[in-house]
Design a protein around this motif. Structure first.
Motif, mmCIF file in Angstrom:
data_model
loop_
_atom_site.group_PDB
_atom_site.id
_atom_site.type_symbol
_atom_site.label_atom_id
_atom_site.label_comp_id
_atom_site.label_asym_id
_atom_site.label_seq_id
_atom_site.Cartn_x
_atom_site.Cartn_y
_atom_site.Cartn_z
ATOM 1 N N LYS A 130 41.432 39.338 31.120
ATOM 2 C CA LYS A 130 42.381 38.584 30.299
ATOM 3 C C LYS A 130 43.240 37.642 31.147
ATOM 4 C CE LYS A 130 45.817 42.327 30.319
ATOM 5 N NZ LYS A 130 46.652 43.217 29.479
ATOM 6 N N ILE A 131 42.686 37.178 32.286
ATOM 7 C CA ILE A 131 43.412 36.244 33.139
ATOM 8 C C ILE A 131 42.967 34.831 32.807
ATOM 9 C CG2 ILE A 131 43.891 35.521 35.501
ATOM 10 C CD1 ILE A 131 43.232 38.375 36.405
ATOM 11 N N LEU A 132 43.865 34.041 32.234
ATOM 12 C CA LEU A 132 43.533 32.666 31.869
ATOM 13 C C LEU A 132 43.328 31.846 33.131
ATOM 14 C CD1 LEU A 132 43.217 30.508 29.639
ATOM 15 C CD2 LEU A 132 45.679 30.106 29.826
ATOM 16 N N ASP A 133 42.150 31.252 33.265
ATOM 17 C CA ASP A 133 41.813 30.474 34.459
ATOM 18 C C ASP A 133 42.006 28.986 34.212
ATOM 19 O OD1 ASP A 133 40.426 30.584 37.225
ATOM 20 O OD2 ASP A 133 39.296 29.049 36.149
ATOM 21 N N HIS A 134 41.358 28.432 33.191
ATOM 22 C CA HIS A 134 41.536 27.010 32.910
ATOM 23 C C HIS A 134 41.120 26.665 31.488
ATOM 24 C CE1 HIS A 134 37.258 26.924 34.310
ATOM 25 N NE2 HIS A 134 37.133 25.822 33.580
ATOM 26 N N ILE A 135 41.527 25.479 31.070
ATOM 27 C CA ILE A 135 41.235 24.947 29.737
ATOM 28 C C ILE A 135 40.530 23.616 29.929
ATOM 29 C CG2 ILE A 135 42.213 24.293 27.501
ATOM 30 C CD1 ILE A 135 44.747 25.936 28.443
ATOM 31 N N VAL A 136 39.492 23.386 29.141
ATOM 32 C CA VAL A 136 38.631 22.225 29.342
ATOM 33 C C VAL A 136 38.929 21.145 28.309
ATOM 34 C CG1 VAL A 136 36.244 21.428 29.582
ATOM 35 C CG2 VAL A 136 36.834 23.795 30.179
ATOM 36 N N LEU A 145 39.380 34.124 34.277
ATOM 37 C CA LEU A 145 38.948 34.331 35.648
ATOM 38 C C LEU A 145 37.925 35.463 35.696
ATOM 39 C CD1 LEU A 145 39.370 33.488 38.615
ATOM 40 C CD2 LEU A 145 41.148 35.253 38.757
ATOM 41 N N GLY A 146 36.762 35.167 36.281
ATOM 42 C CA GLY A 146 35.703 36.156 36.382
ATOM 43 C C GLY A 146 35.767 36.938 37.679
ATOM 44 N N SER A 147 34.716 37.673 37.954
ATOM 45 C CA SER A 147 34.646 38.497 39.150
ATOM 46 C C SER A 147 34.115 37.685 40.319
ATOM 47 C CB SER A 147 33.734 39.697 38.896
ATOM 48 O OG SER A 147 33.502 40.408 40.095
ATOM 49 N N THR A 182 31.704 21.940 49.390
ATOM 50 C CA THR A 182 30.873 22.488 48.323
ATOM 51 C C THR A 182 31.479 23.781 47.795
ATOM 52 O OG1 THR A 182 28.853 21.514 49.251
ATOM 53 C CG2 THR A 182 28.580 23.354 47.726
ATOM 54 N N LEU A 183 31.722 23.833 46.494
ATOM 55 C CA LEU A 183 32.288 25.005 45.840
ATOM 56 C C LEU A 183 31.191 25.748 45.086
ATOM 57 C CD1 LEU A 183 35.448 23.355 44.225
ATOM 58 C CD2 LEU A 183 35.028 23.944 46.618
ATOM 59 N N LYS A 184 31.300 27.071 45.052
ATOM 60 C CA LYS A 184 30.321 27.889 44.336
ATOM 61 C C LYS A 184 31.048 28.927 43.492
ATOM 62 C CE LYS A 184 26.699 27.432 47.874
ATOM 63 N NZ LYS A 184 25.779 28.161 48.788
ATOM 64 N N TRP A 185 30.504 29.209 42.317
ATOM 65 C CA TRP A 185 31.075 30.214 41.442
ATOM 66 C C TRP A 185 29.992 30.821 40.568
ATOM 67 C CZ3 TRP A 185 33.330 25.121 40.918
ATOM 68 C CH2 TRP A 185 32.719 24.322 39.946
ATOM 69 N N CYS A 227 34.823 32.335 34.832
ATOM 70 C CA CYS A 227 34.462 31.665 36.072
ATOM 71 C C CYS A 227 34.927 32.535 37.231
ATOM 72 C CB CYS A 227 35.116 30.290 36.147
ATOM 73 S SG CYS A 227 34.645 29.327 37.597
ATOM 74 N N GLY A 228 33.958 33.081 37.985
ATOM 75 C CA GLY A 228 34.273 33.928 39.131
ATOM 76 C C GLY A 228 33.898 33.231 40.422
ATOM 77 N N ASP A 229 34.842 33.109 41.335
ATOM 78 C CA ASP A 229 34.630 32.322 42.548
ATOM 79 C C ASP A 229 33.793 33.060 43.578
ATOM 80 O OD1 ASP A 229 36.461 29.822 42.283
ATOM 81 O OD2 ASP A 229 37.681 31.502 41.580
ATOM 82 N N VAL A 230 32.805 32.359 44.122
ATOM 83 C CA VAL A 230 32.046 32.827 45.278
ATOM 84 C C VAL A 230 32.711 32.305 46.550
ATOM 85 C CG1 VAL A 230 29.801 32.784 46.439
ATOM 86 C CG2 VAL A 230 29.912 32.960 43.935
ATOM 87 N N THR A 231 33.033 31.016 46.560
ATOM 88 C CA THR A 231 33.871 30.454 47.620
ATOM 89 C C THR A 231 35.337 30.694 47.239
ATOM 90 O OG1 THR A 231 33.654 28.307 46.515
ATOM 91 C CG2 THR A 231 32.205 28.726 48.384
#
Length: 292
Positions: free
Chosen positions: A7-13, A99-101, A140-143, A161-165
Motif C-alpha cells: 500500500k505504498i503509493l509510488d507514482h501516478i501516470v 511500490l513493488g518488491s 540505465t534503470l531496471k525494475w 513497480c519494484g526497483d532492481v537498480t
C-alpha cells in the motif's frame, strides 16, 4: 520474513499526446510544479519526465514517442505499440503505481493473488515482468512490473513497480530542490478512482485484497483507504485512495467517455500555496492546504 507492504503509493501516470513530453513539462511548470527530466523507456515507445514530491512519490508525465500510424501496420514495433496497456487511453490521469518488491524472490503477484483467493474478491495479478529506461545522462534503470491480469483493470487497480537498480536512480530526490515546487505542493493528498455505481462494492473488495487493509471510511457513494508513501515515516501526511461512483453529470459523462479509472489527484499544499481546483489540459487537480 515478513511480507512487503502493498500500500505504498509510488507514482501516478499522466498521459499526453505522442511526442509531447516537453510540452507537458511546461504545462506542469505553469501549474507550479518543478519538473525533472526523465528519459526514454526500453524499446523506445515512450518517454517521460517526472514531478518528484517531498513525500517520496512522484508524477510521471509520459507520452508515446510516435503515433501508432508511424509504424507499419504489421511491424513488430506496431504490435508492441498496440499491445501497450496505455495505447488506447485518453490523455490525462491514466494509471497509478504502488511500490513493488526489489527482491526477485518475493512476488507481489503471489501475495495479492493468495489474499484474493481467501477474500474471494476476484483480483488477479500476472507474474512480474522486467522493465526499465535510459535516463538522459545515459544511466540505465531496471525494475520489475506487476500488473492486474485483466488489462481493463489498469487505472482502477494499481500496478506495482519494484526497483532492481536503486530507487534513487529512478526517483532522483537529490538535490532536495527537485522536490520543492513554486505551488507549495508537499505530497499526494488523495487519488480518486471513478467507477460505475453497480461496480462499486465488487471493486472495493478487489482493492482491499490489493491494499491488504479494509477501507477506513465507507458510505453509499464510495470507499477510502489509507496509504503510505516512500517517506511516510518522516512526518509527511499520508495519502488516501478513494473509490467512488459519479456524483454529478460531469463525472457521469467522464466515466461514459473514458471508463473507470483515475479521475482526480489531490495534493497537500503548504499554507500560502495554491487552493481550490485546477486542471492539466486533460486531468483534474485539487489543492488541499495542510493544516496540521
Amino acid at each position: 520474513m515478513s511480507e512487503p507492504s502493498t500500500k505504498i503509493l509510488d507514482h501516478i501516470v499522466h498521459l499526453t499526446p505522442p511526442g509531447t513530453v516537453e510540452l507537458a513539462s511546461q504545462q506542469f511548470r505553469d501549474l507550479g510544479f518543478n519538473v525533472t527530466p526523465g528519459g526514454t523507456h526500453t524499446g523506445g515507445l515512450t518517454a517521460n519526465a517526472l514531478v518528484i514530491l517531498a513525500d517520496g512519490s512522484y508524477l510521471e508525465l509520459i507520452s508515446f514517442t510516435h503515433p501508432a500510424s508511424h509504424y507499419p501496420p504489421t511491424s513488430p514495433d506496431r504490435q508492441k505499440r498496440d499491445s501497450n496497456p496505455w495505447s488506447h487511453k485518453h490523455p490525462g490521469w491514466i494509471d497509478y503505481a504502488f511500490l513493488g518488491s526489489s527482491d526477485p524472490d518475493v512476488s507481489i503477484a503471489r501475495i495479492i493473488n493468495e489474499r484474493a483467493d481467501l477474500d474471494r474478491s476476484g483480483a488477479a495479478y500476472d507474474p512480474e515482468v522486467d522493465g526499465g529506461r535510459v535516463r538522459e545522462d545515459g544511466k540505465t534503470l531496471k525494475w520489475m512490473i506487476t500488473a492486474p491480469h485483466e488489462e481493463r483493470k489498469r487505472g482502477t487497480l494499481p500496478f506495482f513497480c519494484g526497483d532492481v537498480t536503486p530507487r534513487e536512480w529512478r526517483v532522483p530526490i537529490d538535490p532536495p530542490s527537485n522536490s520543492k515546487h513554486p505551488s507549495g505542493v508537499l505530497g499526494i493528498a488523495h487519488v480518486r478512482i471513478l467507477t460505475m455505481t453497480e461496480s462499486l462494492d465488487a471493486q472495493s473488495s478487489q482493492l482491499t485484497s490489493v491494499v491488504g487493509d479494509p477501507p477506513v471510511e465507507h458510505s453509499s457513494s464510495g470507499y477510502t483507504w489509507s496509504l503510505e508513501t516512500p517517506h511516510s515515516g518522516l512526518g509527511v501526511l499520508r495519502p488516501r485512495l478513494i473509490l467512488s461512483a459519479p456524483v454529478d453529470e460531469d463525472e457521469e459523462a467522464y466515466l461514459a467517455e473514458r471508463g473507470p479509472g483515475v479521475y482526480e489527484v489531490a495534493f497537500w499544499v503548504q499554507p500560502g500555496g495554491k487552493e481550490g481546483t485546477s486542471a492539466t489540459p486533460y486531468g483534474k487537480i485539487v489543492w488541499q492546504v495542510k493544516t496540521t
